[in-house]
Write an enzyme that holds these catalytic residues in place. Structure first.
Site, PDB file in Angstrom:
ATOM      1  N   THR A   1      -5.298  98.161 119.793  1.00 42.47           N
ATOM      2  CA  THR A   1      -6.166  98.042 118.625  1.00 42.47           C
ATOM      3  C   THR A   1      -7.617  98.145 119.077  1.00 42.47           C
ATOM      4  O   THR A   1      -7.888  98.628 120.171  1.00 42.47           O
ATOM      5  CB  THR A   1      -5.845  96.752 117.843  1.00 42.47           C
ATOM      6  OG1 THR A   1      -6.547  96.765 116.593  1.00 42.47           O
ATOM      7  CG2 THR A   1      -6.229  95.496 118.617  1.00 42.47           C
ATOM      8  N   ASN A   2      -8.569  97.756 118.250  1.00 48.60           N
ATOM      9  CA  ASN A   2      -9.984  97.820 118.629  1.00 48.60           C
ATOM     10  C   ASN A   2     -10.736  96.635 118.052  1.00 48.60           C
ATOM     11  O   ASN A   2     -10.148  95.787 117.374  1.00 48.60           O
ATOM     12  CB  ASN A   2     -10.586  99.166 118.190  1.00 48.60           C
ATOM     13  CG  ASN A   2     -10.487  99.349 116.690  1.00 48.60           C
ATOM     14  OD1 ASN A   2     -11.038  98.577 115.912  1.00 48.60           O
ATOM     15  ND2 ASN A   2      -9.746 100.375 116.274  1.00 48.60           N
ATOM     16  N   ARG A   3     -12.024  96.567 118.285  1.00 47.36           N
ATOM     17  CA  ARG A   3     -12.811  95.379 117.933  1.00 47.36           C
ATOM     18  C   ARG A   3     -13.292  95.348 116.484  1.00 47.36           C
ATOM     19  O   ARG A   3     -14.078  94.477 116.115  1.00 47.36           O
ATOM     20  CB  ARG A   3     -14.026  95.263 118.862  1.00 47.36           C
ATOM     21  CG  ARG A   3     -13.646  94.949 120.285  1.00 47.36           C
ATOM     22  CD  ARG A   3     -14.882  94.639 121.104  1.00 47.36           C
ATOM     23  NE  ARG A   3     -14.564  94.515 122.507  1.00 47.36           N
ATOM     24  CZ  ARG A   3     -14.023  93.413 123.051  1.00 47.36           C
ATOM     25  NH1 ARG A   3     -13.760  92.361 122.300  1.00 47.36           N
ATOM     26  NH2 ARG A   3     -13.741  93.393 124.326  1.00 47.36           N
TER      27      ARG A   3
END
Ligand code: CTP
Ligand code: CA
Length: 225
Positions: free
Chosen positions: A33-35
């Site tokens: 995933t990402n931030r």
């Protein structure tokens, strides 16, 4: 119970917003995933609801839905593509605020992956995800289509390219190299690119104040249509 507001600049309009990062499985217990926090997309959904629109938020984020906004939970980029294309034809405004993973794991494992005693390292094959904004851009008839661009350099050049290449009507350009801007923060500073208009730099402000500014520009384009 769904309360429909009769007033506001977007009364009677359907708005679909995607928000947050996507989740791409590696195996049953691991993912990529990402931030992205989802805050900008949630703020846009709230701002659209305040203007009387019928708003749907498509998101993997676990933030509570803004008042009066319908939530569609998704995980992967392909889930998000399905949720957006399903609703697109019957929508007046579509906003891709989600931070879509550009790649996914080619073949997620059915069982939890085990450490391999023979190898010190691990390589995972990734394949490119569909570009949802570009797909909607191709399917577009009367919809007003908004995208984002997160850049760390040459912001306006890259964002202008994305506006044109993906056939969007507005691109919200975000310099994510700056402090207090973008991913995870409560404030943001963006430049709006619209077709046949000069870029408009909006001041550093809370994501909600900024969302209201952006939504008022969108309302100007779609009200009365
Ligand atoms: N986007 C999308 N589907 C993807 C990737 C991006 O719909 N698979 C959308 C994002 O939601 C955003 C816009 O495209 O509205 C731009 O995303 P961004 O990551 O800035 O650009 P990319 O086209 O993915 O290019 P790059 O990451 O290489 O800069
Ligand atoms: Ca990307």
């Amino acid at each position: 119970l769904k309360l429909r507001q009769q007033t506001g600049r977007l009364a009677g309009k359907k708005v679909v917003v995607s928000a947050g990062g996507t989740v791409e499985p590696i195996d049953p217990v691991r993912f990529i995933t990402n931030r992205s926090s989802g805050k900008m997309g949630y703020a846009l959904a709230q701002a659209a609801a305040e203007q009387g629109a019928d708003v749907t938020l498509v998101s993997s984020s676990e933030l509570p839905a803004p008042v009066g906004v319908a939530m569609v939970p998704v995980q992967s980029a392909r889930d998000l593509l399905a949720a957006m294309t399903e609703r697109f034809e019957d929508t007046d405004v579509a906003i891709m605020a989600a931070a879509v993973s550009d790649y996914r794991v080619a073949t997620p494992a059915d069982q939890k992956m085990k450490k391999n005693a023979d190898h010190a390292g691990l390589t995972i094959d990734l394949v490119e995800n569909p570009d949802i904004l570009a797909t909607l851009g191709q399917q577009k008839t009367t919809q007003y289509l908004v995208g984002f661009a997160a850049e760390t350099q040459d912001l306006l050049t890259y964002a202008q390219n994305k506006l044109e290449k993906k056939n969007a009507d507005m691109l919200v350009a975000n310099d994510v190299s700056k402090a207090q801007v973008g991913f995870g923060h409560d404030t943001n500073e963006v430049t709006l690119l619209q077709r046949d208009a000069a870029p408009e730099k909006l001041p550093l402000q809370s994501k909600l104040a900024l969302a209201r500014d952006i939504m008022s520009r969108i309302a100007t384009q779609v009200e009365g249509k």
